[in-house]
Design a protein around this motif. Sequence first.
Motif, short mmCIF file in Angstrom:
data_model
loop_
_atom_site.label_atom_id
_atom_site.label_comp_id
_atom_site.label_asym_id
_atom_site.label_seq_id
_atom_site.Cartn_x
_atom_site.Cartn_y
_atom_site.Cartn_z
N ARG A 2 18.46 -2.05 -8.50
CA ARG A 2 17.27 -1.51 -7.88
C ARG A 2 17.00 -0.18 -8.40
O ARG A 2 15.82 0.39 -8.56
CB ARG A 2 17.41 -1.46 -6.32
CG ARG A 2 16.68 -2.60 -5.62
CD ARG A 2 16.38 -2.52 -4.00
NE ARG A 2 15.19 -1.43 -3.78
CZ ARG A 2 14.94 -1.02 -2.53
NH1 ARG A 2 15.97 -0.93 -1.66
NH2 ARG A 2 14.03 -0.26 -2.35
N ARG A 3 18.06 0.56 -8.42
CA ARG A 3 18.09 2.11 -8.98
C ARG A 3 17.32 1.86 -10.38
O ARG A 3 16.42 2.66 -10.88
CB ARG A 3 19.48 2.45 -9.31
CG ARG A 3 19.47 4.11 -9.22
CD ARG A 3 20.49 4.65 -8.35
NE ARG A 3 21.81 4.11 -8.63
CZ ARG A 3 22.74 4.02 -9.41
NH1 ARG A 3 22.45 4.99 -10.38
NH2 ARG A 3 23.75 3.07 -9.57
N ARG A 26 15.56 -0.23 -11.89
CA ARG A 26 14.26 -0.74 -11.75
C ARG A 26 13.27 0.50 -11.35
O ARG A 26 12.12 0.67 -11.78
CB ARG A 26 13.94 -1.92 -10.66
CG ARG A 26 13.00 -3.01 -11.23
CD ARG A 26 12.80 -4.07 -10.36
NE ARG A 26 14.09 -5.04 -10.02
CZ ARG A 26 14.07 -5.42 -9.01
NH1 ARG A 26 13.18 -5.61 -7.98
NH2 ARG A 26 15.12 -6.37 -8.92
N LEU A 27 13.70 1.39 -10.39
CA LEU A 27 13.22 2.43 -9.99
C LEU A 27 12.96 3.63 -11.03
O LEU A 27 11.84 4.11 -11.38
CB LEU A 27 13.67 2.93 -9.07
CG LEU A 27 13.23 2.88 -7.44
CD1 LEU A 27 13.82 3.59 -6.47
CD2 LEU A 27 11.60 3.32 -7.50
#
Lengths: 270, 288
Positions: free
Chosen positions: B31-32, B34-35
């Motif tokens: 997720r990191r 992707r951010l």
Amino acid sequence: MKHREVSALSAIEISGLRKSFGALEVLRGIDLSVDSGEVVCVIGPSGSGKSTLLRCVNLLEVPTGGTIRVGGVEVTDPDCDIDGVRRRIGMVFQQFNLFGHLRVRENLTISQRRVLRRSRAEAQRIAAANLERVGLADKADAYPAQLSGGQQQRVAIARALAMDPQLMLFDEPTSALDPELVGEVLAVMRGLAADGMTMLVVTHEMAFAREVASRVVFMDGGVIVESGEPAQVFGAPRERRTAEFLHRVLEPTRVSESEIGAQPRAQHDG
Amino acid sequence: MTDGSVTDTNSPATTAPVIQEPGRRRLGRRRRERLVRAAGYAVFVLVVVGVAAAADWQRLADSFFRVDVARAMFPGAVTTALRNTIVYTLLAFAFGLVLGLVLALMRLSTIAPYRWFATAYIELFRGLPRLLVLFMVGYGIPQAFPDREIPGGVYGAVTLGLGATAAAYMAETIRAGIQAVPKGQTEAARSLGMSHGRAMVSIVLPQAFRIVIPPLTNEFVGLTKDTSLAYVLGVTASTIELTKFAGDALNSQVNPTPLVVAGLLYLAITLPLSQLVRWLERRAARER
């Protein structure tokens, strides 16, 4: 074995040959003669000077001293036409050294055309015949990189043969090959020997030397330690160094630690 | 770090909390990533939108993209200026290639004075600005030899001036190419009875040139741009090249559109060539 009868004329006569690279003396007085039709295999440990000896015969290395005659011509004479002599000496290298930018056919024709001034048709005919001889007639249009190592080496042999050499030099022709490809190259060389070609072969293939050679020369430390018929050199070597070398080569799994100067492990671990 | 031998009860049950430990950072690794990616795109879009909003499009178009100004440059921009740029490049490249090959062979010669001369030449011309060499050819040499003329006028002077420098670079490239051909190739050729020269011409040089085609093409691209220096030789209407042509148009039209047109015409030469180099390099990499 058509031409095996001993010719009066020596194909190669080497006497007192010396070669140094700087301070390192690689050949320390070599005397050797090879008769027409003879197959002489040179064996010995690496660094013994056997490749240098071979490369001196066609002057790829310039000797420091001594004389070499090839077919009666003294190649060590400064006035000798060395290109003319090399034309009559075929050489096969460990690394094949096929011309990578040329197709197999052109590898065989280029020096026929440029050096011997043969016509295109004649050069191609001779090229085809020699490719046939090494069993690669169907590879004439291939580039060297498309061939296996064994095929490349057979092309290299055919390339040398296309110049109609009186003598063939082989410099460890199978040492760069995968084990399963060694046989096809040795088969071609065996055929050449049977046809009566004069051959000087530096090799590690002891079985080949024992079977095909008319004489085996064992070199160590830049000198010829002993030479003789294969049965004698392999079966009953006169010199201790020969026996030790053959033991190391023929039975590598039975070389003991003391022979290579290794100390028992326990003394090193504290 | 604790030694593994101390906590010898490394059963799955005791290690499970250790695995969960990174979870304290709230976000998982994926997720990191992707951010961070999304933030990257956002910055890019913001900058583009910001510049687009701030720019005075009408004024930009009037300055750089005036169709009438561009049209007035043709056909001369192509039939004279672009043509001369290409001719200068080809002449200088051909001269540099031949001289560069000779210098490369001299550098590898067994005759020491040849080596010295080639080394001195290469060091000299690689160390001098091309503009200075052009001045020397255009004004220095004519003054020193007043009763002789460089054949071909401006064409000859550009060929000599740019080619002399290009030769120094190409000599080093070709020398490296020759040395990259394995020694066994020469040995095989010589053992087949070829002379040194024959082995060089038939065996070594064809393989060396294959190796140096990509860097030589880069040299060609560089020369294309360097022909813009030809203006210092005082080019005429018939010998004018792209940059001078665009500069003249800039002055007469009082508008920078000609610079954009000239730039596009340069790119029409250099972009396909850079693509060609990339393709050649990929092909060379595959063959290895």
